[in-house]
Design a protein around this motif. Structure first.
Motif, PDB file in Angstrom:
ATOM      1  N   VAL A  88       0.833  -1.206   0.000  1.00 42.30           N
ATOM      2  CA  VAL A  88       0.000   0.000   0.000  1.00 42.30           C
ATOM      3  C   VAL A  88       0.869   1.257   0.000  1.00 42.30           C
ATOM      4  O   VAL A  88       0.620   2.195  -0.762  1.00 42.30           O
ATOM      5  CB  VAL A  88      -0.962  -0.004   1.213  1.00 42.30           C
ATOM      6  CG1 VAL A  88      -1.663   1.330   1.373  1.00 42.30           C
ATOM      7  CG2 VAL A  88      -1.972  -1.129   1.065  1.00 42.30           C
ATOM      8  N   LEU A  89       1.905   1.272   0.809  1.00 41.80           N
ATOM      9  CA  LEU A  89       2.778   2.443   0.870  1.00 41.80           C
ATOM     10  C   LEU A  89       3.503   2.688  -0.453  1.00 41.80           C
ATOM     11  O   LEU A  89       3.600   3.822  -0.920  1.00 41.80           O
ATOM     12  CB  LEU A  89       3.797   2.296   2.003  1.00 41.80           C
ATOM     13  CG  LEU A  89       3.261   2.448   3.414  1.00 41.80           C
ATOM     14  CD1 LEU A  89       4.342   2.113   4.436  1.00 41.80           C
ATOM     15  CD2 LEU A  89       2.727   3.846   3.654  1.00 41.80           C
ATOM     16  N   VAL A  90       4.002   1.625  -1.061  1.00 43.46           N
ATOM     17  CA  VAL A  90       4.700   1.765  -2.338  1.00 43.46           C
ATOM     18  C   VAL A  90       3.738   2.251  -3.418  1.00 43.46           C
ATOM     19  O   VAL A  90       4.069   3.156  -4.193  1.00 43.46           O
ATOM     20  CB  VAL A  90       5.379   0.439  -2.744  1.00 43.46           C
ATOM     21  CG1 VAL A  90       5.849   0.480  -4.187  1.00 43.46           C
ATOM     22  CG2 VAL A  90       6.552   0.148  -1.816  1.00 43.46           C
ATOM     23  N   ALA A  91       2.547   1.682  -3.471  1.00 45.86           N
ATOM     24  CA  ALA A  91       1.564   2.092  -4.478  1.00 45.86           C
ATOM     25  C   ALA A  91       1.176   3.561  -4.293  1.00 45.86           C
ATOM     26  O   ALA A  91       1.115   4.318  -5.267  1.00 45.86           O
ATOM     27  CB  ALA A  91       0.325   1.204  -4.396  1.00 45.86           C
ATOM     28  N   TRP A  92       0.943   3.971  -3.049  1.00 41.98           N
ATOM     29  CA  TRP A  92       0.571   5.361  -2.772  1.00 41.98           C
ATOM     30  C   TRP A  92       1.703   6.311  -3.147  1.00 41.98           C
ATOM     31  O   TRP A  92       1.481   7.357  -3.763  1.00 41.98           O
ATOM     32  CB  TRP A  92       0.207   5.504  -1.299  1.00 41.98           C
ATOM     33  CG  TRP A  92      -0.128   6.903  -0.903  1.00 41.98           C
ATOM     34  CD1 TRP A  92      -1.277   7.583  -1.167  1.00 41.98           C
ATOM     35  CD2 TRP A  92       0.709   7.805  -0.173  1.00 41.98           C
ATOM     36  NE1 TRP A  92      -1.205   8.850  -0.631  1.00 41.98           N
ATOM     37  CE2 TRP A  92       0.000   9.014  -0.024  1.00 41.98           C
ATOM     38  CE3 TRP A  92       1.985   7.700   0.375  1.00 41.98           C
ATOM     39  CZ2 TRP A  92       0.527  10.105   0.654  1.00 41.98           C
ATOM     40  CZ3 TRP A  92       2.510   8.787   1.039  1.00 41.98           C
ATOM     41  CH2 TRP A  92       1.780   9.975   1.176  1.00 41.98           C
ATOM     42  N   ALA A  93       2.922   5.945  -2.783  1.00 39.71           N
ATOM     43  CA  ALA A  93       4.068   6.807  -3.068  1.00 39.71           C
ATOM     44  C   ALA A  93       4.303   6.931  -4.571  1.00 39.71           C
ATOM     45  O   ALA A  93       4.521   8.032  -5.078  1.00 39.71           O
ATOM     46  CB  ALA A  93       5.311   6.264  -2.377  1.00 39.71           C
ATOM     47  N   LEU A  94       4.242   5.817  -5.271  1.00 40.45           N
ATOM     48  CA  LEU A  94       4.486   5.867  -6.727  1.00 40.45           C
ATOM     49  C   LEU A  94       3.388   6.621  -7.448  1.00 40.45           C
ATOM     50  O   LEU A  94       3.672   7.351  -8.406  1.00 40.45           O
ATOM     51  CB  LEU A  94       4.640   4.449  -7.282  1.00 40.45           C
ATOM     52  CG  LEU A  94       5.913   3.713  -6.860  1.00 40.45           C
ATOM     53  CD1 LEU A  94       5.911   2.308  -7.425  1.00 40.45           C
ATOM     54  CD2 LEU A  94       7.150   4.468  -7.271  1.00 40.45           C
ATOM     55  N   ALA A  95       2.154   6.458  -7.014  1.00 36.63           N
ATOM     56  CA  ALA A  95       1.045   7.179  -7.638  1.00 36.63           C
ATOM     57  C   ALA A  95       1.221   8.689  -7.478  1.00 36.63           C
ATOM     58  O   ALA A  95       1.037   9.465  -8.425  1.00 36.63           O
ATOM     59  CB  ALA A  95      -0.293   6.744  -7.047  1.00 36.63           C
ATOM     60  N   GLY A  96       1.609   9.116  -6.308  1.00 36.01           N
ATOM     61  CA  GLY A  96       1.811  10.536  -6.071  1.00 36.01           C
ATOM     62  C   GLY A  96       3.012  11.087  -6.795  1.00 36.01           C
ATOM     63  O   GLY A  96       2.979  12.192  -7.323  1.00 36.01           O
ATOM     64  N   LEU A  97       4.091  10.327  -6.823  1.00 36.91           N
ATOM     65  CA  LEU A  97       5.292  10.782  -7.509  1.00 36.91           C
ATOM     66  C   LEU A  97       5.068  10.832  -9.022  1.00 36.91           C
ATOM     67  O   LEU A  97       5.603  11.698  -9.696  1.00 36.91           O
ATOM     68  CB  LEU A  97       6.475   9.876  -7.154  1.00 36.91           C
ATOM     69  CG  LEU A  97       6.961   9.974  -5.718  1.00 36.91           C
ATOM     70  CD1 LEU A  97       8.018   8.925  -5.430  1.00 36.91           C
ATOM     71  CD2 LEU A  97       7.488  11.360  -5.395  1.00 36.91           C
ATOM     72  N   ARG A  98       4.280   9.906  -9.526  1.00 38.54           N
ATOM     73  CA  ARG A  98       3.980   9.883 -10.962  1.00 38.54           C
ATOM     74  C   ARG A  98       3.142  11.103 -11.350  1.00 38.54           C
ATOM     75  O   ARG A  98       3.342  11.707 -12.397  1.00 38.54           O
ATOM     76  CB  ARG A  98       3.250   8.604 -11.352  1.00 38.54           C
ATOM     77  CG  ARG A  98       3.116   8.445 -12.843  1.00 38.54           C
ATOM     78  CD  ARG A  98       2.456   7.162 -13.237  1.00 38.54           C
ATOM     79  NE  ARG A  98       3.001   6.043 -12.494  1.00 38.54           N
ATOM     80  CZ  ARG A  98       2.348   4.919 -12.262  1.00 38.54           C
ATOM     81  NH1 ARG A  98       1.115   4.771 -12.706  1.00 38.54           N
ATOM     82  NH2 ARG A  98       2.905   3.960 -11.603  1.00 38.54           N
ATOM     83  N   LYS A  99       2.199  11.490 -10.498  1.00 36.63           N
ATOM     84  CA  LYS A  99       1.368  12.670 -10.761  1.00 36.63           C
ATOM     85  C   LYS A  99       2.198  13.929 -10.847  1.00 36.63           C
ATOM     86  O   LYS A  99       1.923  14.811 -11.633  1.00 36.63           O
ATOM     87  CB  LYS A  99       0.306  12.842  -9.662  1.00 36.63           C
ATOM     88  CG  LYS A  99      -0.871  11.952  -9.799  1.00 36.63           C
ATOM     89  CD  LYS A  99      -1.873  12.280  -8.707  1.00 36.63           C
ATOM     90  CE  LYS A  99      -3.041  11.315  -8.733  1.00 36.63           C
ATOM     91  NZ  LYS A  99      -3.979  11.595  -7.652  1.00 36.63           N
ATOM     92  N   ARG A 100       3.214  14.033 -10.038  1.00 31.62           N
ATOM     93  CA  ARG A 100       4.054  15.225 -10.005  1.00 31.62           C
ATOM     94  C   ARG A 100       4.865  15.351 -11.287  1.00 31.62           C
ATOM     95  O   ARG A 100       5.218  16.446 -11.691  1.00 31.62           O
ATOM     96  CB  ARG A 100       4.994  15.196  -8.822  1.00 31.62           C
ATOM     97  CG  ARG A 100       4.223  15.306  -7.509  1.00 31.62           C
ATOM     98  CD  ARG A 100       5.132  15.722  -6.468  1.00 31.62           C
ATOM     99  NE  ARG A 100       5.061  17.183  -6.444  1.00 31.62           N
ATOM    100  CZ  ARG A 100       5.404  17.914  -5.434  1.00 31.62           C
ATOM    101  NH1 ARG A 100       5.865  17.357  -4.362  1.00 31.62           N
ATOM    102  NH2 ARG A 100       5.306  19.215  -5.465  1.00 31.62           N
ATOM    103  N   ARG A 101       5.187  14.243 -11.927  1.00 27.98           N
ATOM    104  CA  ARG A 101       5.991  14.266 -13.149  1.00 27.98           C
ATOM    105  C   ARG A 101       5.186  14.714 -14.363  1.00 27.98           C
ATOM    106  O   ARG A 101       5.722  15.228 -15.306  1.00 27.98           O
ATOM    107  CB  ARG A 101       6.583  12.895 -13.430  1.00 27.98           C
ATOM    108  CG  ARG A 101       7.634  12.517 -12.432  1.00 27.98           C
ATOM    109  CD  ARG A 101       8.262  11.229 -12.818  1.00 27.98           C
ATOM    110  NE  ARG A 101       9.705  11.419 -12.753  1.00 27.98           N
ATOM    111  CZ  ARG A 101      10.565  10.596 -13.224  1.00 27.98           C
ATOM    112  NH1 ARG A 101      10.165   9.519 -13.848  1.00 27.98           N
ATOM    113  NH2 ARG A 101      11.850  10.809 -13.098  1.00 27.98           N
ATOM    114  N   THR A 102       3.884  14.474 -14.340  1.00 34.00           N
ATOM    115  CA  THR A 102       3.051  14.839 -15.508  1.00 34.00           C
ATOM    116  C   THR A 102       2.447  16.204 -15.373  1.00 34.00           C
ATOM    117  O   THR A 102       2.450  16.863 -14.426  1.00 34.00           O
ATOM    118  CB  THR A 102       1.922  13.817 -15.733  1.00 34.00           C
ATOM    119  OG1 THR A 102       1.129  13.734 -14.554  1.00 34.00           O
ATOM    120  CG2 THR A 102       2.502  12.468 -16.067  1.00 34.00           C
TER     121      THR A 102
END
Length: 66
Positions: free
Chosen positions: A52-66
């Motif tokens: 859950v932590l990895v999925a949440w972190a990657l989802a948020g970090l991916r949003k910041r890149r786009t």
């Protein structure tokens, strides 16, 4: 962003070495150096929390890149 990076690091640790991660924190929390005995499902729960932590972190970090 820092919170997501920390969540990613903790999540990866929980995924890769859940037993050592949980045992470290339980020893730190135990009083007077007492040995704490945990059920086996605790390590499974730690691994799920890591997912859950990895999925949440990657989802948020991916949003910041786009």
């Amino acid at each position: 962003m820092l919170v997501r990076v920390l969540a990613l690091a903790v999540g990866v640790l929980e995924l890769v070495v859940p037993r050592q991660f949980v045992d470290f924190w339980m020893e730190l929390a135990a009083k007077d150096g007492r040995t704490v005995e945990l059920e086996s499902w605790v390590y499974v729960a730690a691994r799920l929390e890591g997912v859950v932590l990895v999925a949440w972190a990657l989802a948020g970090l991916r949003k910041r890149r786009t």
